[in-house]
Motif scaffolding. Structure first.
Motif, PDB file in Angstrom:
ATOM      1  N   MET A  36       0.844  -1.194   0.000  1.00  0.00           N
ATOM      2  CA  MET A  36       0.000   0.000   0.000  1.00  0.00           C
ATOM      3  C   MET A  36       0.880   1.246   0.000  1.00  0.00           C
ATOM      4  SD  MET A  36      -3.295   0.283   2.409  1.00  0.00           S
ATOM      5  CE  MET A  36      -2.776   1.184   3.815  1.00  0.00           C
ATOM      6  N   PRO A  37       0.722   2.155  -0.960  1.00  0.00           N
ATOM      7  CA  PRO A  37       1.582   3.334  -0.981  1.00  0.00           C
ATOM      8  C   PRO A  37       1.300   4.276   0.196  1.00  0.00           C
ATOM      9  CG  PRO A  37      -0.043   3.422  -2.763  1.00  0.00           C
ATOM     10  CD  PRO A  37      -0.214   2.102  -2.093  1.00  0.00           C
ATOM     11  N   ILE A  38       2.370   4.721   0.826  1.00  0.00           N
ATOM     12  CA  ILE A  38       2.257   5.663   1.943  1.00  0.00           C
ATOM     13  C   ILE A  38       3.240   6.798   1.664  1.00  0.00           C
ATOM     14  CG2 ILE A  38       2.657   5.980   4.426  1.00  0.00           C
ATOM     15  CD1 ILE A  38       1.979   2.914   4.647  1.00  0.00           C
ATOM     16  N   ILE A  39       2.741   8.036   1.706  1.00  0.00           N
ATOM     17  CA  ILE A  39       3.609   9.162   1.373  1.00  0.00           C
ATOM     18  C   ILE A  39       3.524  10.245   2.450  1.00  0.00           C
ATOM     19  CG2 ILE A  39       4.098  10.968  -0.336  1.00  0.00           C
ATOM     20  CD1 ILE A  39       2.698   9.013  -2.391  1.00  0.00           C
ATOM     21  N   PHE A  40       4.672  10.622   2.995  1.00  0.00           N
ATOM     22  CA  PHE A  40       4.757  11.741   3.931  1.00  0.00           C
ATOM     23  C   PHE A  40       5.204  12.966   3.143  1.00  0.00           C
ATOM     24  CE2 PHE A  40       4.710  10.213   8.442  1.00  0.00           C
ATOM     25  CZ  PHE A  40       4.467   8.870   8.182  1.00  0.00           C
ATOM     26  N   LYS A  41       4.440  14.064   3.251  1.00  0.00           N
ATOM     27  CA  LYS A  41       4.819  15.299   2.553  1.00  0.00           C
ATOM     28  C   LYS A  41       5.088  16.393   3.574  1.00  0.00           C
ATOM     29  CE  LYS A  41       2.194  14.632  -1.711  1.00  0.00           C
ATOM     30  NZ  LYS A  41       0.960  15.078  -2.382  1.00  0.00           N
ATOM     31  N   ASP A  42       6.354  16.716   3.762  1.00  0.00           N
ATOM     32  CA  ASP A  42       6.791  17.800   4.645  1.00  0.00           C
ATOM     33  C   ASP A  42       6.019  17.802   5.973  1.00  0.00           C
ATOM     34  OD1 ASP A  42       8.312  19.929   5.390  1.00  0.00           O
ATOM     35  OD2 ASP A  42       7.041  21.436   4.407  1.00  0.00           O
ATOM     36  N   VAL A  43       6.045  16.674   6.639  1.00  0.00           N
ATOM     37  CA  VAL A  43       5.241  16.526   7.852  1.00  0.00           C
ATOM     38  C   VAL A  43       5.973  17.093   9.060  1.00  0.00           C
ATOM     39  CG1 VAL A  43       4.250  14.850   9.462  1.00  0.00           C
ATOM     40  CG2 VAL A  43       3.956  14.538   6.992  1.00  0.00           C
ATOM     41  N   LYS A  44       5.255  17.968   9.771  1.00  0.00           N
ATOM     42  CA  LYS A  44       5.760  18.472  11.047  1.00  0.00           C
ATOM     43  C   LYS A  44       4.787  18.053  12.128  1.00  0.00           C
ATOM     44  CE  LYS A  44       8.440  22.331   9.647  1.00  0.00           C
ATOM     45  NZ  LYS A  44       8.592  23.745   9.502  1.00  0.00           N
ATOM     46  N   TYR A  45       5.341  17.753  13.286  1.00  0.00           N
ATOM     47  CA  TYR A  45       4.458  17.490  14.409  1.00  0.00           C
ATOM     48  C   TYR A  45       5.028  18.154  15.659  1.00  0.00           C
ATOM     49  CZ  TYR A  45       1.239  15.458  17.630  1.00  0.00           C
ATOM     50  OH  TYR A  45       0.261  15.324  18.585  1.00  0.00           O
TER      51      TYR A  45
ATOM     52  N   LEU B 284      -2.160  10.244  15.250  1.00  0.00           N
ATOM     53  CA  LEU B 284      -1.735  11.632  15.334  1.00  0.00           C
ATOM     54  C   LEU B 284      -2.055  12.301  14.012  1.00  0.00           C
ATOM     55  CD1 LEU B 284       1.764  11.235  17.046  1.00  0.00           C
ATOM     56  CD2 LEU B 284      -0.376  11.909  18.126  1.00  0.00           C
ATOM     57  N   ARG B 285      -2.440  13.580  14.080  1.00  0.00           N
ATOM     58  CA  ARG B 285      -2.641  14.391  12.872  1.00  0.00           C
ATOM     59  C   ARG B 285      -1.446  15.322  12.775  1.00  0.00           C
ATOM     60  NH1 ARG B 285      -8.301  14.806  11.673  1.00  0.00           N
ATOM     61  NH2 ARG B 285      -7.564  15.787   9.775  1.00  0.00           N
ATOM     62  N   PRO B 286      -0.864  15.476  11.573  1.00  0.00           N
ATOM     63  CA  PRO B 286       0.297  16.357  11.461  1.00  0.00           C
ATOM     64  C   PRO B 286      -0.046  17.799  11.849  1.00  0.00           C
ATOM     65  CG  PRO B 286      -0.338  15.462   9.296  1.00  0.00           C
ATOM     66  CD  PRO B 286      -1.251  14.857  10.299  1.00  0.00           C
ATOM     67  N   THR B 287       0.924  18.513  12.412  1.00  0.00           N
ATOM     68  CA  THR B 287       0.725  19.932  12.701  1.00  0.00           C
ATOM     69  C   THR B 287       0.730  20.713  11.379  1.00  0.00           C
ATOM     70  OG1 THR B 287       1.883  19.580  14.775  1.00  0.00           O
ATOM     71  CG2 THR B 287       1.585  21.857  14.096  1.00  0.00           C
ATOM     72  N   SER B 288       1.622  20.284  10.459  1.00  0.00           N
ATOM     73  CA  SER B 288       1.536  20.786   9.084  1.00  0.00           C
ATOM     74  C   SER B 288       2.040  19.697   8.152  1.00  0.00           C
ATOM     75  CB  SER B 288       2.334  22.079   8.920  1.00  0.00           C
ATOM     76  OG  SER B 288       3.709  21.797   9.004  1.00  0.00           O
ATOM     77  N   GLY B 289       1.758  19.866   6.848  1.00  0.00           N
ATOM     78  CA  GLY B 289       2.101  18.806   5.904  1.00  0.00           C
ATOM     79  C   GLY B 289       1.003  17.758   5.878  1.00  0.00           C
ATOM     80  N   GLU B 290       1.205  16.687   5.109  1.00  0.00           N
ATOM     81  CA  GLU B 290       0.192  15.632   5.122  1.00  0.00           C
ATOM     82  C   GLU B 290       0.779  14.257   4.854  1.00  0.00           C
ATOM     83  OE1 GLU B 290      -2.661  17.028   2.247  1.00  0.00           O
ATOM     84  OE2 GLU B 290      -1.514  16.255   0.568  1.00  0.00           O
ATOM     85  N   VAL B 291       0.005  13.264   5.274  1.00  0.00           N
ATOM     86  CA  VAL B 291       0.397  11.886   5.047  1.00  0.00           C
ATOM     87  C   VAL B 291      -0.695  11.228   4.211  1.00  0.00           C
ATOM     88  CG1 VAL B 291       1.116   9.724   6.126  1.00  0.00           C
ATOM     89  CG2 VAL B 291       1.428  11.870   7.357  1.00  0.00           C
ATOM     90  N   LEU B 292      -0.292  10.660   3.075  1.00  0.00           N
ATOM     91  CA  LEU B 292      -1.259   9.939   2.246  1.00  0.00           C
ATOM     92  C   LEU B 292      -1.082   8.448   2.485  1.00  0.00           C
ATOM     93  CD1 LEU B 292      -0.581  11.829  -1.121  1.00  0.00           C
ATOM     94  CD2 LEU B 292      -2.103  12.482   0.752  1.00  0.00           C
ATOM     95  N   ILE B 293      -2.156   7.808   2.877  1.00  0.00           N
ATOM     96  CA  ILE B 293      -2.105   6.381   3.091  1.00  0.00           C
ATOM     97  C   ILE B 293      -3.121   5.787   2.136  1.00  0.00           C
ATOM     98  CG2 ILE B 293      -2.261   4.498   4.784  1.00  0.00           C
ATOM     99  CD1 ILE B 293      -2.312   7.799   6.310  1.00  0.00           C
ATOM    100  N   ASP B 294      -2.630   5.192   1.040  1.00  0.00           N
ATOM    101  CA  ASP B 294      -3.523   4.735  -0.013  1.00  0.00           C
ATOM    102  C   ASP B 294      -4.354   5.938  -0.475  1.00  0.00           C
ATOM    103  OD1 ASP B 294      -4.202   2.784  -1.740  1.00  0.00           O
ATOM    104  OD2 ASP B 294      -5.382   1.585  -0.359  1.00  0.00           O
ATOM    105  N   ASP B 295      -5.681   5.906  -0.362  1.00  0.00           N
ATOM    106  CA  ASP B 295      -6.453   7.080  -0.776  1.00  0.00           C
ATOM    107  C   ASP B 295      -6.910   7.933   0.410  1.00  0.00           C
ATOM    108  OD1 ASP B 295      -8.094   5.212   0.219  1.00  0.00           O
ATOM    109  OD2 ASP B 295      -9.404   5.036  -1.538  1.00  0.00           O
TER     110      ASP B 295
END
Lengths: 272, 284
Positions: B1-10, B57-68
């Protein structure tokens, strides 16, 4: 003098499944003994019996020369300290200083006598700069060092470590092992019994006792015990890295002389 | 399953005196089917990182895509979607045995599939199957999880996650506190589950596990990615800079190489691999 003398100890939580069977052993004062065995081998139960946490057990047991029976339990417990596995479950106060003071307060040590004791044991475990720190700001290794300081403040003759390093990260583990080395140097009278399944830790002890299904299967120096790789495998324990590598090398037909006793010597031998 | 972190800050404890950046601009892509190890010293942010994958957890900024599924700071996520996500992404926490709560092993393990809407009979079937996988037979079904040994409790807790058949399995220090044999059994089970098609993330301090099991390793240091690649390449670096230890086999191999014994360069996963490499070097 034997500090702990156990003859024919039997113990069961459940009559049908005995936890300890016919255990006999003796531990001399000032020794560092590692008690190893897989999960469920009975090692923690044995430690609890030594700590006087059970009122009634079958067998002839003397701790500090006192027969293990109800009227001696308080006397026995007052001479030993225990450190458990989970660093978060044994921090009782809101600062390091108060945590160390807890046991002293229980014994009604006058306040002005407490400070020097606290400073001394905090220094011994290398936590003297953290006396006012709160537990949430300490690492697991630091909390375990505070727990050890708390027991040292009671001047125990016996320190029981019940998997005291198993929940720590590698750094915390190293801190505790270094502390054990230091305590042995600073206080050669102190007897340490460490329950562990970390064979690298056990390799540092004077003696290793291997428990399996409630019975002692090996008892000797680390060198003697870890040479029995077949028995260790049977009781589901690893040998330390050095011993495993020697066996693997021999299996590949690389000769390793018997007088090679540690990893450094093996390195020298292979690179000569 | 594709998982993508985009500039994630927490950030933990934002706008309090305890404000602390746990993740600081994480970009990562997980594709293909790998057993990925995530390592770093205590407090480096590795647990924080994986808890974004199942939206604990929800990122403080950025996003994480997990599949759709999109786990971003502000997007509205329906409870139903979260449930869907957590069905796909199973997380085994550190010391999961502390989370057992039912009065029998069977009830505890069948809780997750039931919770995800599997009918009772089928959930129990899944529980039995999961218990069998972790090596607990039917004599355990009606026992209380609280009367089991530490190692058995751990197995029950793991079975509880496996019973829901996640597509992604996240393991946070799964072997901490287990004896060597139980550690090996547990890891071999995860390796097996991985080979059957589940993506596995292993959060650990234990570099010996990384050497033995991982295909890819990510080092987190102070909330940033310090290394991402092949385990062998990592072990040839100076690990001290990340406060990590070399695995035993690599530490010894390095010591030999330093003193002039030329070991063949290849993957070392076990002590036996190392012994073979030493033998070849000696025969050169």
């Amino acid at each position: 003098m034997a500090l702990i003398e156990i003859n024919n100890l039997n113990f069961a939580y459940d009559e049908e499944r005995p936890t300890l069977k016919n255990i006999s052993l003796s531990i001399e004062a000032g020794k560092y003994v590692a008690l190893i065995g897989h999960n469920g081998s009975g090692k923690s139960t044995l430690a609890k019996i030594i700590a006087g946490l059970f009122k009634k057990v079958e067998g002839d047991i003397k701790i500090f020369d006192l027969p293990l029976q109800k009227e001696n339990l308080v006397k026995i417990r007052s001479q030993l300290g225990i450190v458990f596995q989970n660093p978060d479950n044994q921090f009782v106060a809101s600062s390091v200083k108060e945590d160390i003071a807890f046991g002293l307060e229980n014994r009604a040590i006058p306040h002005d006598e407490m400070d020097p004791i606290i400073n001394e044991v905090a220094e011994e475990v290398g936590m003297e700069k953290f006396l006012d720190a709160a537990p949430e700001n300490l690492s697991g290794g630091q909390k375990q060092r505070v727990a050890i300081a708390g027991t040292l403040a009671m001047k125990p003759r016996l320190l029981l470590l019940d998997e005291a390093t198993s929940m720590l990260d590698p750094r915390g583990k190293k801190e505790i092992l270094n502390l054990i080395r230091k305590m042995r140097k600073d206080n050669p009278e102190l007897t340490i019994v460490s329950i562990t399944h970390d064979v690298e830790e056990a390799a540092l002890a004077d003696e290793v006792i291997v428990l399996n299904d409630g019975e002692i299967v090996l008892h000797g120096t680390p060198e003697e015990v870890f040479a029995h790789r077949d028995i260790l495998a049977q009781v589901r324990l690893d040998a330390p890295f050095f011993d495993s590598l020697v066996v693997a090398l021999k299996a590949e037909g690389v000769a390793v002389p018997d007088d090679i006793k540690d990893i450094k010597a093996l390195e020298d031998y292979l690179c000569r | 399953m594709p998982i993508i972190f985009k500039d994630v800050k927490y950030v933990y404890g934002a706008k309090t005196p305890f404000e602390y950046d746990a993740l600081n601009g994480i970009d990562l892509t997980f594709e293909g089917h790998k057993l990925t190890a995530i390592v770093g010293k205590t407090g480096s942010g590795k647990s924080t990182l994986v808890q974004h994958i199942n939206a604990l957890l929800r990122p403080t900024s950025g996003e994480v895509l997990i599949d759709d599924f999109v786990n971003g700071p502000k997007n509205k996520i329906k409870a139903k979607e979260i449930k869907e996500l957590r069905k796909k992404v199973g997380l085994v926490f550190q010391f999961p045995e502390y989370q057992l709560f039912q009065e029998t092993v069977e009830k505890d393990v069948s809780f997750a599939p039931k919770n995800f809407g599997v009918p009772r009979e089928e959930a129990i079937e899944k529980a039995h199957e999961a218990l069998q996988r972790v090596g607990l037979d039917e004599s355990f079904y009606s026992r209380s999880p609280f009367e089991l040994s530490g190692g058995e409790k751990r197995k029950v807790a793991i079975a509880g996650i496996l019973a829901a058949h996640p597509d992604v399995l996240i393991l946070d220090e799964p072997t901490a506190g287990l004896d060597p044999a139980a550690s090996k059994e547990t890891m071999d089970l995860f390796k097996q589950i991985h080979s059957e098609g589940t993506d596995v993330f292993l959060v650990t301090h234990d570099m010996n596990l990384v050497a033995r099991y991982a295909d890819r390793v990510i080092v987190i240091d102070d909330g940033r990615i310090a290394f991402d690649g092949d385990p062998k390449a990592l072990f040839n670096e100076d690990l001290e800079q990340y406060s990590l230890d070399n695995p035993d086999i690599y530490r010894f191999a390095k010591a030999l190489t330093k003193r002039g014994l030329k070991l063949p360069t290849r993957d070392l996963r076990t002590v036996e691999d190392l012994a073979k490499a030493i033998k070849e070097a000696k025969h050169e």
